[in-house]
Scaffold this motif. Sequence first.
Motif, PDB file in Angstrom:
ATOM      1  N   LYS A 179      -5.116  -1.478  -1.930  1.00  0.00           N
ATOM      2  CA  LYS A 179      -4.755  -2.572  -2.820  1.00  0.00           C
ATOM      3  C   LYS A 179      -3.237  -2.695  -2.879  1.00  0.00           C
ATOM      4  CE  LYS A 179      -5.553  -4.460  -7.453  1.00  0.00           C
ATOM      5  NZ  LYS A 179      -6.286  -4.267  -8.727  1.00  0.00           N
ATOM      6  N   VAL A 180      -2.745  -3.935  -2.756  1.00  0.00           N
ATOM      7  CA  VAL A 180      -1.315  -4.187  -2.888  1.00  0.00           C
ATOM      8  C   VAL A 180      -0.992  -4.184  -4.380  1.00  0.00           C
ATOM      9  CG1 VAL A 180       0.575  -5.789  -2.413  1.00  0.00           C
ATOM     10  CG2 VAL A 180      -1.317  -5.581  -0.788  1.00  0.00           C
ATOM     11  N   THR A 181      -0.261  -3.166  -4.830  1.00  0.00           N
ATOM     12  CA  THR A 181      -0.040  -2.972  -6.260  1.00  0.00           C
ATOM     13  C   THR A 181       1.301  -3.501  -6.759  1.00  0.00           C
ATOM     14  OG1 THR A 181       0.810  -0.747  -5.812  1.00  0.00           O
ATOM     15  CG2 THR A 181      -1.539  -0.950  -6.330  1.00  0.00           C
ATOM     16  N   SER A 182       2.261  -3.695  -5.854  1.00  0.00           N
ATOM     17  CA  SER A 182       3.562  -4.194  -6.289  1.00  0.00           C
ATOM     18  C   SER A 182       4.318  -4.804  -5.127  1.00  0.00           C
ATOM     19  CB  SER A 182       4.391  -3.064  -6.914  1.00  0.00           C
ATOM     20  OG  SER A 182       4.602  -2.018  -5.975  1.00  0.00           O
ATOM     21  N   ALA A 183       5.339  -5.588  -5.455  1.00  0.00           N
ATOM     22  CA  ALA A 183       6.212  -6.189  -4.448  1.00  0.00           C
ATOM     23  C   ALA A 183       7.643  -5.807  -4.793  1.00  0.00           C
ATOM     24  CB  ALA A 183       6.050  -7.705  -4.436  1.00  0.00           C
ATOM     25  N   VAL A 184       8.369  -5.288  -3.816  1.00  0.00           N
ATOM     26  CA  VAL A 184       9.726  -4.792  -4.048  1.00  0.00           C
ATOM     27  C   VAL A 184      10.655  -5.307  -2.952  1.00  0.00           C
ATOM     28  CG1 VAL A 184       8.941  -2.721  -5.254  1.00  0.00           C
ATOM     29  CG2 VAL A 184       9.199  -2.679  -2.766  1.00  0.00           C
ATOM     30  N   THR A 185      11.949  -5.018  -3.109  1.00  0.00           N
ATOM     31  CA  THR A 185      12.929  -5.510  -2.146  1.00  0.00           C
ATOM     32  C   THR A 185      13.026  -4.637  -0.904  1.00  0.00           C
ATOM     33  OG1 THR A 185      14.659  -4.334  -3.373  1.00  0.00           O
ATOM     34  CG2 THR A 185      14.299  -6.665  -3.907  1.00  0.00           C
ATOM     35  N   THR A 186      12.788  -3.328  -1.036  1.00  0.00           N
ATOM     36  CA  THR A 186      12.847  -2.417   0.103  1.00  0.00           C
ATOM     37  C   THR A 186      11.729  -1.379  -0.014  1.00  0.00           C
ATOM     38  OG1 THR A 186      14.334  -0.832  -0.982  1.00  0.00           O
ATOM     39  CG2 THR A 186      15.352  -2.651   0.235  1.00  0.00           C
ATOM     40  N   SER A 193       2.817   6.952  -4.108  1.00  0.00           N
ATOM     41  CA  SER A 193       1.405   6.824  -3.733  1.00  0.00           C
ATOM     42  C   SER A 193       1.166   5.774  -2.655  1.00  0.00           C
ATOM     43  CB  SER A 193       0.572   6.479  -4.970  1.00  0.00           C
ATOM     44  OG  SER A 193       1.014   5.247  -5.540  1.00  0.00           O
ATOM     45  N   THR A 194       2.211   5.062  -2.249  1.00  0.00           N
ATOM     46  CA  THR A 194       2.073   4.002  -1.250  1.00  0.00           C
ATOM     47  C   THR A 194       1.694   4.565   0.115  1.00  0.00           C
ATOM     48  OG1 THR A 194       3.726   2.626  -2.376  1.00  0.00           O
ATOM     49  CG2 THR A 194       3.271   2.124  -0.063  1.00  0.00           C
ATOM     50  N   GLU A 195       0.665   3.987   0.738  1.00  0.00           N
ATOM     51  CA  GLU A 195       0.259   4.385   2.083  1.00  0.00           C
ATOM     52  C   GLU A 195       0.313   3.225   3.069  1.00  0.00           C
ATOM     53  OE1 GLU A 195      -3.254   6.607   2.656  1.00  0.00           O
ATOM     54  OE2 GLU A 195      -2.820   8.055   1.072  1.00  0.00           O
ATOM     55  N   LEU A 196       0.606   2.017   2.558  1.00  0.00           N
ATOM     56  CA  LEU A 196       0.645   0.851   3.422  1.00  0.00           C
ATOM     57  C   LEU A 196       1.758  -0.067   2.928  1.00  0.00           C
ATOM     58  CD1 LEU A 196      -1.107  -0.370   5.803  1.00  0.00           C
ATOM     59  CD2 LEU A 196      -2.164  -1.790   4.038  1.00  0.00           C
ATOM     60  N   TYR A 197       2.618  -0.507   3.839  1.00  0.00           N
ATOM     61  CA  TYR A 197       3.696  -1.432   3.496  1.00  0.00           C
ATOM     62  C   TYR A 197       3.386  -2.794   4.106  1.00  0.00           C
ATOM     63  CZ  TYR A 197       6.106   2.943   2.500  1.00  0.00           C
ATOM     64  OH  TYR A 197       6.444   4.182   2.011  1.00  0.00           O
ATOM     65  N   VAL A 198       3.434  -3.828   3.280  1.00  0.00           N
ATOM     66  CA  VAL A 198       3.059  -5.171   3.718  1.00  0.00           C
ATOM     67  C   VAL A 198       4.241  -6.115   3.518  1.00  0.00           C
ATOM     68  CG1 VAL A 198       1.420  -7.060   3.428  1.00  0.00           C
ATOM     69  CG2 VAL A 198       0.689  -4.710   2.990  1.00  0.00           C
ATOM     70  N   ASP A 203      11.706 -13.218  -2.235  1.00  0.00           N
ATOM     71  CA  ASP A 203      12.801 -12.352  -2.662  1.00  0.00           C
ATOM     72  C   ASP A 203      12.355 -10.902  -2.865  1.00  0.00           C
ATOM     73  OD1 ASP A 203      11.228 -12.809  -4.859  1.00  0.00           O
ATOM     74  OD2 ASP A 203      12.857 -13.448  -6.185  1.00  0.00           O
ATOM     75  N   ARG A 204      11.057 -10.649  -2.841  1.00  0.00           N
ATOM     76  CA  ARG A 204      10.532  -9.270  -2.856  1.00  0.00           C
ATOM     77  C   ARG A 204       9.563  -9.148  -1.680  1.00  0.00           C
ATOM     78  NH1 ARG A 204       8.215  -8.076  -8.681  1.00  0.00           N
ATOM     79  NH2 ARG A 204       7.315 -10.146  -8.338  1.00  0.00           N
ATOM     80  N   PRO A 205      10.120  -8.930  -0.493  1.00  0.00           N
ATOM     81  CA  PRO A 205       9.329  -9.063   0.743  1.00  0.00           C
ATOM     82  C   PRO A 205       8.431  -7.898   1.092  1.00  0.00           C
ATOM     83  CG  PRO A 205      11.584  -8.448   1.263  1.00  0.00           C
ATOM     84  CD  PRO A 205      11.545  -8.673  -0.229  1.00  0.00           C
ATOM     85  N   VAL A 206       8.543  -6.764   0.394  1.00  0.00           N
ATOM     86  CA  VAL A 206       7.743  -5.598   0.742  1.00  0.00           C
ATOM     87  C   VAL A 206       6.627  -5.386  -0.275  1.00  0.00           C
ATOM     88  CG1 VAL A 206       7.759  -3.098   1.159  1.00  0.00           C
ATOM     89  CG2 VAL A 206       9.739  -4.505   1.817  1.00  0.00           C
ATOM     90  N   GLY A 207       5.390  -5.391   0.223  1.00  0.00           N
ATOM     91  CA  GLY A 207       4.243  -5.106  -0.635  1.00  0.00           C
ATOM     92  C   GLY A 207       3.866  -3.634  -0.512  1.00  0.00           C
ATOM     93  N   CYS A 208       3.669  -2.970  -1.635  1.00  0.00           N
ATOM     94  CA  CYS A 208       3.304  -1.555  -1.651  1.00  0.00           C
ATOM     95  C   CYS A 208       1.804  -1.449  -1.905  1.00  0.00           C
ATOM     96  CB  CYS A 208       4.066  -0.822  -2.757  1.00  0.00           C
ATOM     97  SG  CYS A 208       5.832  -1.177  -2.823  1.00  0.00           S
ATOM     98  N   ALA A 209       1.073  -0.865  -0.962  1.00  0.00           N
ATOM     99  CA  ALA A 209      -0.381  -0.751  -1.094  1.00  0.00           C
ATOM    100  C   ALA A 209      -0.790   0.706  -1.126  1.00  0.00           C
ATOM    101  CB  ALA A 209      -1.066  -1.474   0.074  1.00  0.00           C
ATOM    102  N   ARG A 210      -1.819   0.992  -1.919  1.00  0.00           N
ATOM    103  CA  ARG A 210      -2.312   2.355  -2.028  1.00  0.00           C
ATOM    104  C   ARG A 210      -3.840   2.361  -1.926  1.00  0.00           C
ATOM    105  NH1 ARG A 210      -4.542   2.890  -6.973  1.00  0.00           N
ATOM    106  NH2 ARG A 210      -3.823   1.548  -8.695  1.00  0.00           N
ATOM    107  N   PRO A 211      -4.431   3.509  -1.659  1.00  0.00           N
ATOM    108  CA  PRO A 211      -5.896   3.591  -1.573  1.00  0.00           C
ATOM    109  C   PRO A 211      -6.547   3.253  -2.914  1.00  0.00           C
ATOM    110  CG  PRO A 211      -4.874   5.532  -0.593  1.00  0.00           C
ATOM    111  CD  PRO A 211      -3.782   4.800  -1.327  1.00  0.00           C
TER     112      PRO A 211
END
Length: 212
Positions: A179-186, A193-198, A203-211
């Motif tokens: 699940k993509v839980t947040s969006a950040v700049t880097t 806990s992030t295992e997948l970067y999307v 302006d917040r191009p990186v999605g942080c995804a976790r199991p």
Amino acid sequence: MRASGSGRGSIGAVCALVLALAVLCGCQRWTNSGSAQDTPGTAAASKRPSGYGAEFLARDECSSFGTTSFTEVPCSSERAAARVVARYDGKVADGPSCPATTDFVLHISETRPSSDEDGDGAIPQGYACMRKLEPPHPGDPGGGGGPRTVVGDCVYGAGTGQVRETACDGKGKNPPEYKVTSAVTTRAKCPASTELYVQLGGDRPVGCARPV
């Protein structure tokens, strides 16, 4: 759109929602090339103006769902199934992205009738970002579809190096795995806990995804 996992390599993503011969949901492909490819699915729109507005499928106008094409209809009609939330001329690849909660994208072909003398019947090439009038909304966070991946969306493994979007509530054909839980700049700002970067864009191009 690009996704890469911690120790998992790069991952591709494709989403599709098909109604008869019309593709209703845009797709994103995540690659390891370093650039995103946003390729919304194609749905044929009627090539003849309906007369409900100066522009065919202009913003806030409605369409019906067809088996091979979509037709503009009054929003008060019982045939109305989706509303235009944004409308742009040109190709999707060259124009603005659809709003985040768009359910599907209609690609509109250019049409210039030979018998039209004043140009009123001409339809330029463009695309319409559509939102269904009634739920379910695949473009909503966790809805399992739509032309964009947003915070709150879930994906599952779909083979070597690929993931596909699926409903977070588990009611889809495949259960969610990330699940993509947040969006950040880097990437450095993603939680541990992030295992997948999307790559989401904006302006917040990186999605942080976790199991999940």
